[in-house]
Structures are given as structure tokens and as C-alpha cells.
Design an enzyme around this catalytic site. Structure first.
Site, PDB file in Angstrom:
ATOM      1  CG  ASP A  42      -0.359   0.084   2.516  1.00  0.00           C
ATOM      2  OD1 ASP A  42       0.871  -0.041   2.615  1.00  0.00           O
ATOM      3  OD2 ASP A  42      -1.102   0.269   3.513  1.00  0.00           O
ATOM      4  CB  SER A  43       4.589   1.646  -0.092  1.00  0.00           C
ATOM      5  OG  SER A  43       4.790   0.505  -0.907  1.00  0.00           O
ATOM      6  CG  ASP A  81       0.300  -4.006   2.144  1.00  0.00           C
ATOM      7  OD1 ASP A  81       0.067  -4.741   3.123  1.00  0.00           O
ATOM      8  OD2 ASP A  81       1.016  -2.992   2.184  1.00  0.00           O
ATOM      9  CE  LYS A 111       3.204  -5.373   3.842  1.00  0.00           C
ATOM     10  NZ  LYS A 111       2.529  -4.451   4.789  1.00  0.00           N
ATOM     11  CD  GLU A 113       0.405  -1.122   7.791  1.00  0.00           C
ATOM     12  OE1 GLU A 113      -0.023  -0.447   8.760  1.00  0.00           O
ATOM     13  OE2 GLU A 113       0.927  -0.608   6.788  1.00  0.00           O
ATOM     14  CD  GLU A 179       7.782   0.026   7.447  1.00  0.00           C
ATOM     15  OE1 GLU A 179       6.848  -0.761   7.129  1.00  0.00           O
ATOM     16  OE2 GLU A 179       7.911   1.155   6.960  1.00  0.00           O
TER      17      GLU A 179
HETATM   18  O1  KIV Z   1       3.526  -1.089   1.740  1.00  0.00           O
HETATM   19  C1  KIV Z   1       4.705  -1.464   1.706  1.00  0.00           C
HETATM   20  O2  KIV Z   1       5.419  -1.313   0.707  1.00  0.00           O
HETATM   21  C2  KIV Z   1       5.234  -2.086   2.902  1.00  0.00           C
HETATM   22  C3  KIV Z   1       6.704  -2.361   2.935  1.00  0.00           C
HETATM   23  C4  KIV Z   1       7.438  -1.123   3.252  1.00  0.00           C
HETATM   24  C5  KIV Z   1       7.035  -3.475   3.862  1.00  0.00           C
HETATM   25  O3  KIV Z   1       4.520  -2.339   3.821  1.00  0.00           O
END
Ligand code: KIV
Length: 269
Positions: A42-43, A81, A111, A113, A179
Site C-alpha cells: 500500500d506504499s 497488501d 500482507k 499490518e 519495519e
Molecule cells: O507497503 C509497503 O510497501 C510495505 C513495505 C514497506 C514493507 O509495507
């Protein structure tokens, strides 16, 4: 096709590599380089969608980008994510959103959080065949609560993170992102768990390392202190864009070899 078992088996034998990607051509480059996992993070909110944080990123945006990355990658394990509020308030919605990434978009895992609220969800998703990568330490979806500061710096916070790491591993997570946490805490968590840890700003003693692709290749205007820039793609793009502008303005482009004339056409120049 790669499986999460392959990733687990690699831990302890060779460092695991993961980079983010948000489109098919970038995914193909990352995949060709032999990177183990591609995270459709989600970056993307900051990296490619122009948001100030990851909070506005939607499930649809992650889904669309996950589809593109899956189509661009052949060998890497693709991890989607789950964005802010795409999970965490009711299990049904979380399962549907996570399931969509695998069922419709070609991801191999999701993924999340993590926190106390994601232990049960990790168990449910794993049971349903949706592998979960947990994520502790700096969790940018909690920016309004924690900012972007390093996490796990007090004894209490470090103990709590170790406990949460154990609980997510027990719940079935196949790996854990750590992180922006102290390197000695990441080393202890890595030692304690039998699932691989993937660090970002967590020192050298995790089982693997992840970076945001913009930081790794030097595309963004800013990158965090713990990231290393391995290239300077931004300068090369600036040079190429400037050269295009100059050659169009000077008439040098398009040249003869970029054009096609159809001699048989009547009534045209
Ligand atoms: O969203 C993302 O790219 C991340 C990484 C920085 C681990 O969570």
C-alpha cells in the site's frame, strides 16, 4: 509456481529478497532479477498514486495493481497488501478482500499490518488457504496514532512486539515483516520464530530484506534513512524526458527512421 513453503524453506539457508512493484513492467524486471517475493504494497499510495500517506489507498487500487504485477511476474511470489480498513473491522469483509487478491488478481499471499486485532484473522485466512505475511513495528496505516517513528524502543514495546510476533506465527503467518525496529530486537524475534522475518530498517539479522522499489532504484524525491538507493532512475528519466522535449522543439524527432510515407496515396503530401 512459487509457494510460501519455498519461502519458508529458504529461511536460514540464504537471505530472502523482496521488493515492491505496482505495475507489470516493473514486476517483470524484479522477477527477471530473481527476487523471491514482490510486494504490491500500500506504499503505492505515496510511491505511485500521489497520496500523502497510505490511508486513502483502496481495495480496488490494490486489486488493480496486484493484477498487473501478477501478469508481469512469472517466478516471484506475489504478495498483495490489504489497505487501511480493507480488514480489521469484520472478518467477512477481510476474507472477501483477501480472497479477491488470490481468486481474481493472481496474488499468492496477502500482507496485513498486524496487531492484537489480526491474530484471529491470520488464523482464519491461513485455514482458508490464503497465506498471510504479518507486519509489525512501524505500521504506516497507524500514522495518526504512532507517526512514522521507530518502534519497539522501550522494553515494554519490545516485549509486546515479540509476543505479537509469536502469536502471529502460531496463528499460521508464513512470514513477518519487521519495519523500523532496533536491529537487536529484530535479531531476537528472528531467533525466536520458526517463520522467516523480512526486515526494512530492522538491521542485518532478519531472514530477508525488503525495500520500496522507488527507494531502491532512486525514483522518488525522498526516501527514509534506512533505505539504500542502488540506482538513479529519476536522473535517467529526467534526462530522457528533457531530451524528448528538446528534440521535438528542435525538429530533430521524429527523424526519417521514425516515419512512414505511403507513396501510393493520392491527394496527400
Ligand atoms: O507497503 C509497503 O510497501 C510495505 C513495505 C514497506 C514493507 O509495507
Amino acid at each position: 509456481m512459487p509457494t510460501v513453503r519455498d519461502i519458508r524453506a529458504k529461511a536460514g539457508t540464504a537471505p530472502i529478497t523482496m521488493l515492491t512493484a505496482y505495475d507489470a513492467p516493473t514486476a517483470a524486471i524484479v522477477d527477471d532479477a530473481g527476487i523471491d517475493m514482490i510486494l504490491v504494497g500500500d506504499s503505492m499510495g505515496n510511491a505511485v498514486l500521489g497520496y500523502d500517506s497510505t490511508l486513502p489507498v483502496t481495495v480496488d487500487e490494490v486489486a488493480s495493481r496486484t493484477g498487473a504485477v501478477s501478469r508481469g511476474a512469472e517466478d516471484a511470489l506475489v504478495v498483495a497488501d490489504l489497505p487501511f480498513l480493507g480488514f480489521g473491522f469484520d472478518e467477512k469483509t477481510a476474507v472477501e478482500n483477501a480472497g479477491r487478491m488470490l481468486k481474481e488478481e493472481g496474488a499468492n499471499a496477502v500482507k496485513i499490518e498486524s496487531g492484537t486485532h489480526t491474530i484471529e484473522l491470520t488464523e482464519t485466512l491461513t485455514r482458508l488457504g490464503i497465506p498471510v505475511m504479518a507486519h509489525l513495528g512501524l505500521t504506516p496505516q497507524h500514522v495518526n496514532e504512532l507517526g512514522y517513528a521507530r518502534q519497539g524502543t522501550s522494553q515494554e514495546a519490545a516485549d509486546e512486539m515479540l509476543d505479537l510476533a509469536r502469536k502471529h506465527a502460531e496463528a499460521g503467518a508464513f512470514s513477518l515483516v519487521l519495519e523500523h525496529v532496533p536491529a537487536n530486537l529484530a535479531a531476537t524475534i528472528t531467533e525466536e520464530l520458526d517463520i522467516p522475518t523480512i526486515g526494512i530498517g530492522a538491521g542485518p539479522h532478519t531472514d530477508g530484506q525488503v525495500l520500496v522499489i522507488n527507494d531502491a532504484v532512486g525514483l522518488g524525491e525522498w526516501s527514509p534513512s534506512f533505505a539504500k538507493q542502488f540506482g538513479d532512475v529519476r536522473s535517467e528519466m529526467e534526462r530522457a524526458v528533457g531530451a524528448f522535449r528538446d528534440e521535438v522543439e528542435s525538429g530533430e524527432f521524429p527523424a526519417r527512421e521514425h516515419s512512414h510515407v505511403e507513396e501510393e496515396l493520392d491527394g496527400v503530401y
